[in-house]
Every structure is written in C-alpha cells, then in structure tokens.
Scaffold this motif. Structure first.
Motif, mmCIF file in Angstrom:
data_model
loop_
_atom_site.group_PDB
_atom_site.id
_atom_site.type_symbol
_atom_site.label_atom_id
_atom_site.label_comp_id
_atom_site.label_asym_id
_atom_site.label_seq_id
_atom_site.Cartn_x
_atom_site.Cartn_y
_atom_site.Cartn_z
ATOM 1 N N GLY A 147 0.780 -1.228 0.000
ATOM 2 C CA GLY A 147 0.000 0.000 0.000
ATOM 3 C C GLY A 147 0.810 1.276 0.000
ATOM 4 N N VAL A 148 2.119 1.173 -0.222
ATOM 5 C CA VAL A 148 2.992 2.341 -0.202
ATOM 6 C C VAL A 148 3.657 2.478 -1.568
ATOM 7 C CG1 VAL A 148 5.044 3.356 0.858
ATOM 8 C CG2 VAL A 148 3.455 2.051 2.247
ATOM 9 N N ARG A 149 3.605 3.678 -2.144
ATOM 10 C CA ARG A 149 4.319 3.948 -3.385
ATOM 11 C C ARG A 149 5.693 4.496 -3.037
ATOM 12 N NH1 ARG A 149 0.469 7.203 -7.330
ATOM 13 N NH2 ARG A 149 2.492 7.534 -8.275
ATOM 14 N N VAL A 150 6.725 3.882 -3.606
ATOM 15 C CA VAL A 150 8.101 4.266 -3.290
ATOM 16 C C VAL A 150 8.794 4.768 -4.554
ATOM 17 C CG1 VAL A 150 10.309 3.453 -2.407
ATOM 18 C CG2 VAL A 150 8.195 2.538 -1.471
ATOM 19 N N TRP A 151 9.344 5.980 -4.461
ATOM 20 C CA TRP A 151 10.074 6.595 -5.551
ATOM 21 C C TRP A 151 11.464 5.978 -5.623
ATOM 22 C CZ3 TRP A 151 9.375 9.383 -9.652
ATOM 23 C CH2 TRP A 151 10.442 10.085 -10.203
ATOM 24 N N ALA B 99 14.222 -3.437 -6.749
ATOM 25 C CA ALA B 99 13.184 -3.214 -5.736
ATOM 26 C C ALA B 99 12.160 -4.347 -5.764
ATOM 27 C CB ALA B 99 12.497 -1.873 -5.975
ATOM 28 N N ALA B 100 11.796 -4.807 -6.950
ATOM 29 C CA ALA B 100 10.834 -5.912 -7.062
ATOM 30 C C ALA B 100 11.399 -7.181 -6.425
ATOM 31 C CB ALA B 100 10.480 -6.156 -8.530
ATOM 32 N N CYS B 101 12.705 -7.411 -6.581
ATOM 33 C CA CYS B 101 13.345 -8.572 -5.931
ATOM 34 C C CYS B 101 13.260 -8.439 -4.421
ATOM 35 C CB CYS B 101 14.809 -8.675 -6.346
ATOM 36 S SG CYS B 101 15.077 -9.600 -7.838
ATOM 37 N N ARG B 102 13.472 -7.226 -3.927
ATOM 38 C CA ARG B 102 13.415 -7.016 -2.473
ATOM 39 C C ARG B 102 12.031 -7.343 -1.934
ATOM 40 N NH1 ARG B 102 16.215 -1.462 -0.770
ATOM 41 N NH2 ARG B 102 15.723 -2.299 1.285
ATOM 42 N N PHE B 103 11.000 -7.109 -2.746
ATOM 43 C CA PHE B 103 9.634 -7.404 -2.324
ATOM 44 C C PHE B 103 9.213 -8.822 -2.684
ATOM 45 C CE2 PHE B 103 9.108 -2.688 -2.691
ATOM 46 C CZ PHE B 103 8.971 -2.484 -1.335
ATOM 47 N N GLN C 105 14.419 8.447 1.914
ATOM 48 C CA GLN C 105 13.150 8.159 2.583
ATOM 49 C C GLN C 105 12.432 7.008 1.884
ATOM 50 O OE1 GLN C 105 11.220 11.954 2.338
ATOM 51 N NE2 GLN C 105 12.057 12.673 4.291
ATOM 52 N N GLY C 106 12.487 6.997 0.568
ATOM 53 C CA GLY C 106 11.876 5.903 -0.192
ATOM 54 C C GLY C 106 12.531 4.571 0.114
ATOM 55 N N GLN C 107 13.849 4.574 0.238
ATOM 56 C CA GLN C 107 14.557 3.339 0.565
ATOM 57 C C GLN C 107 14.174 2.846 1.964
ATOM 58 O OE1 GLN C 107 16.453 1.506 -1.622
ATOM 59 N NE2 GLN C 107 15.579 3.010 -3.021
ATOM 60 N N ARG C 108 13.996 3.782 2.897
ATOM 61 C CA ARG C 108 13.538 3.380 4.236
ATOM 62 C C ARG C 108 12.136 2.779 4.159
ATOM 63 N NH1 ARG C 108 16.396 8.013 6.012
ATOM 64 N NH2 ARG C 108 14.529 9.302 5.930
#
Length: 191
Positions: A33-37, A54-58, A96-99
């Motif tokens: 539910g969070v959009r990350v730049w 990022a997709a791999c991290r998720f 902030q996006g990475q956090r």
C-alpha cells in the motif's frame, strides 16, 4: 535473453518506468500500500534494472520483472545503477523511499510469517469480513427499500397517504441520503 518489453504498462516498454518531459526516466514501485520513488536515470534500461532490484526485495515473481533472468537479489542490486540526484532534497526523498522499502519488506515478511503460524486467525479474519460484507449488503438493501418507498409516495403527489408534515418523510430522507458504505465489489484480501 533480451528483456521482456511490456508496451501496455508504460510508454517505455518496461514495467514501472516512465519518461519525464525533460528526457530522463523515472521509476516507482508500490508495495504494502505504499508507493516508493526509486529515482531518475539517464536510460530506460537503468530504470528497469532499479525497478527489478526493488521488485526482488519485495519477492515479486519473476514474470513481474523487466529482466526475469535475474537469479538473486544480490545480482539485481549489483546491476541496478545509482540514481541521479538534482538536489539534496531529491537525495533525501530517495533515502526516505529506501527506508519505506525496508519497512514494507519487513511488514510483508512479518505478515507472511504470521499467516503461516496462525492459519486459524486468517480463517477467522476472512469469516469476520465476510459477515461484515453481508451486514453491509443488508443495510444497503434496507436503505434502497426505504428510498423506493419514499419515491413511490412522493410520486403520488396529493394522492399520497402520508400528510405533508408526516415524520416518515424526514426519517426516510435522513436515513437514505447517501450510500456511505463501500460497494459490494470491494473485498478485503488478507493474502
């Protein structure tokens, strides 16, 4: 293996990649539910690699990635370039996006663990929300019935059995003024 192009997802042919009017490419990803730049880059391939990292991290399935041949998170992270920062504010925005990604990852891992350890709670939660959905549907059906009754009486005009000062007019209008509940199509998915 060449990257898979998805022209139906963006004007660049890559998932999660957009072309900005200034000529640079940008990426963002949604998770929990969070959009990350993810940042801006010079080429669409660089952005696609950052999106895949990022997709791999998720733990997204490979078919949702731009380069499905990646074998590990480490490989995806190694191949992902560092984004360009036009200002300190943009760099701070990226951090902030990475956090947020890290927090969303932890949330997803925790929820997956919780679902594995407490399957009965998941079943109970699903049943609870199904009951709530049935209650909401019944409430909306009651509202619709009262509204139809009101409209039928109103259409009769002077022939109505209700007097102009009858409190039923006010009651029905006040209880059916808006559909304040979600639609029947909305459902909560706990997986």
């Amino acid at each position: 293996m060449p990257p898979r192009r998805r022209t139906n997802h963006s004007n660049t042919g890559f998932t999660g990649v957009r072309l900005w009017p200034g000529g640079c490419f940008a990426a963002e990803i949604s998770a929990a539910g969070v959009r990350v730049w993810l940042g801006t880059f010079n080429s669409k391939e660089e952005v696609a690699r950052a999106y895949d990292a990022a997709a791999c991290r998720f733990a997204r399935p490979r078919h949702q990635m731009n380069f499905p041949e990646l074998s590990s998170l480490e490989e995806a992270t190694f191949l992902a370039p560092v984004p360009q920062f036009a200002s300190a504010a943009e760099e701070r925005h990226h951090r902030q996006g990475q956090r947020r990604i890290t927090i969303a990852e932890a949330d997803e891992q925790f929820m997956a663990q919780w679902r594995r350890e407490h399957p009965q709670d998941v079943v109970n939660m699903r049943n609870f929300w199904k009951e709530k959905q049935v209650e909401r549907r019944a409430k909306r059906a009651g509202k619709r019935q009262r509204r139809a009754e009101y409209e039928a009486e109103y259409a009769k005009g002077d022939a109505s059995a209700w007097s102009p000062n009858d409190e039923r007019w006010l009651y029905i209008i006040s209880t059916t003024a808006s559909e304040d509940t979600p639609s029947d199509d909305e459902s909560i998915d706990w997986d």
